[in-house]
Scaffold this active site. Structure first.
Site, PDB file in Angstrom:
ATOM      1  N   CYS A  42      63.078  47.698  53.596  1.00 19.07           N
ATOM      2  CA  CYS A  42      63.485  45.712  53.740  1.00 19.07           C
ATOM      3  C   CYS A  42      63.638  45.132  52.189  1.00 19.07           C
ATOM      4  O   CYS A  42      63.447  45.400  51.484  1.00 19.07           O
ATOM      5  CB  CYS A  42      62.123  44.903  54.179  1.00 19.07           C
ATOM      6  SG  CYS A  42      61.564  44.093  54.865  1.00 19.07           S
ATOM      7  N   ASP A  44      61.795  42.899  50.573  1.00 16.46           N
ATOM      8  CA  ASP A  44      60.978  42.386  50.626  1.00 16.46           C
ATOM      9  C   ASP A  44      61.003  43.040  48.984  1.00 16.46           C
ATOM     10  O   ASP A  44      60.431  44.302  48.364  1.00 16.46           O
ATOM     11  CB  ASP A  44      59.656  42.477  51.343  1.00 16.46           C
ATOM     12  CG  ASP A  44      58.183  42.269  50.351  1.00 16.46           C
ATOM     13  OD1 ASP A  44      57.995  42.238  49.884  1.00 16.46           O
ATOM     14  OD2 ASP A  44      57.949  41.528  51.783  1.00 16.46           O
ATOM     15  N   ARG A  46      58.035  43.124  46.811  1.00 14.99           N
ATOM     16  CA  ARG A  46      56.824  44.716  46.391  1.00 14.99           C
ATOM     17  C   ARG A  46      56.581  45.495  47.221  1.00 14.99           C
ATOM     18  O   ARG A  46      56.271  46.117  47.085  1.00 14.99           O
ATOM     19  CB  ARG A  46      55.064  43.391  47.814  1.00 14.99           C
ATOM     20  CG  ARG A  46      55.257  41.911  47.310  1.00 14.99           C
ATOM     21  CD  ARG A  46      54.688  41.120  48.356  1.00 14.99           C
ATOM     22  NE  ARG A  46      55.277  41.462  49.764  1.00 14.99           N
ATOM     23  CZ  ARG A  46      54.801  40.873  50.820  1.00 14.99           C
ATOM     24  NH1 ARG A  46      53.236  40.463  50.365  1.00 14.99           N
ATOM     25  NH2 ARG A  46      55.805  40.326  51.509  1.00 14.99           N
ATOM     26  N   HIS A  98      57.731  48.263  56.259  1.00 12.21           N
ATOM     27  CA  HIS A  98      55.755  48.039  55.790  1.00 12.21           C
ATOM     28  C   HIS A  98      55.407  47.164  56.434  1.00 12.21           C
ATOM     29  O   HIS A  98      56.084  45.933  57.061  1.00 12.21           O
ATOM     30  CB  HIS A  98      56.498  47.160  54.328  1.00 12.21           C
ATOM     31  CG  HIS A  98      56.903  46.149  54.129  1.00 12.21           C
ATOM     32  ND1 HIS A  98      56.235  44.936  54.229  1.00 12.21           N
ATOM     33  CD2 HIS A  98      58.630  45.566  54.520  1.00 12.21           C
ATOM     34  CE1 HIS A  98      57.172  43.652  53.943  1.00 12.21           C
ATOM     35  NE2 HIS A  98      58.677  44.188  53.967  1.00 12.21           N
ATOM     36  N   CYS A 101      55.353  42.499  56.478  1.00 17.06           N
ATOM     37  CA  CYS A 101      56.487  41.941  56.594  1.00 17.06           C
ATOM     38  C   CYS A 101      56.744  40.126  57.942  1.00 17.06           C
ATOM     39  O   CYS A 101      57.070  40.561  58.762  1.00 17.06           O
ATOM     40  CB  CYS A 101      57.629  43.077  57.644  1.00 17.06           C
ATOM     41  SG  CYS A 101      59.571  42.762  57.274  1.00 17.06           S
TER      42      CYS A 101
END
Ligand code: CO
Length: 200
Positions: A42, A44, A46, A98, A101
């Site tokens: 992803c 993302d 993080r 994750h 999400c």
């Protein structure tokens, strides 16, 4: 804008530190990359791919998009997959989703988000095909987390059904597919144990 000089300062410090510990680090990487793994994850912020699995530049070939999707008509993702398999000859393709999400959450929340909803339709397709299981779970959080897992499983299958991977297996290329999920709360990856390594 005032934050950008800090990034460039960080970069110069990072490059200096790399050659302090390993003087030929960049010259080696200039000549070739030989990663053993393709990571599909992803976007993302993080979930930084190399960092969470402790790999250096040159060791992980990475493709990231919102909700770590592998769509059969996405030339971007398929190009990364083809290069990784046919040219770099990676031994493993890892789809890593994750928990928590935002893409999965947005796909489930029933409201409009603009253009990205066209992309998140693919997540809704996964949701629809697992509707019975998901509706049996108690609470939105449990449903989101399970859909994060189911989405990874479906994307691993999509990788396995691609012509790129099917052809690699026909050639006898020992390519393994894996589905992992990362926990934002503890930084730990769980293996969803859906390895595929032959013509399935
Ligand atoms: Co995400």
């Amino acid at each position: 804008m005032h934050q950008l000089p800090k990034l460039l300062d960080n970069n110069r410090r990072w490059a200096a530190e790399r050659v302090t510990g390993d003087p030929t680090f960049f010259t080696r990487l200039t000549n070739q990359q030989a990663p053993g793994f393709l990571w599909i994850g992803c976007s993302d912020s993080r979930v930084p791919a190399n960092e969470i699995v402790g790999l250096d530049p040159g060791e992980l070939f990475v493709h990231r998009n919102v909700a770590n999707l592998v769509v059969h008509t996405d030339v971007n993702c398929l190009s990364a997959l083809q290069y990784a398999v046919d040219v770099l000859k990676v031994g493993h393709v890892i789809v890593c989703g994750h928990y928590g999400c935002g893409g999965i959450r947005a796909a489930m929340d029933g409201t409009a988000h603009g253009l990205i909803d066209n992309w998140l339709r693919h997540v809704q397709d996964v949701q629809r095909s697992h509707r019975a299981e998901l509706s049996g779970l108690a609470g939105d959080q449990a449903r989101i987390d399970r859909l994060c897992e189911l989405n990874v499983i479906e994307q691993v299958r999509n990788v396995g059904r691609s012509t790129i991977v099917q052809d690699a297996w026909k050639r006898g290329h020992p390519l393994e597919l894996h589905g992992w999920i990362y926990g934002l709360k503890d930084g730990l990856i769980s293996d969803l144990r859906i390895q595929m390594s032959d013509l399935k």
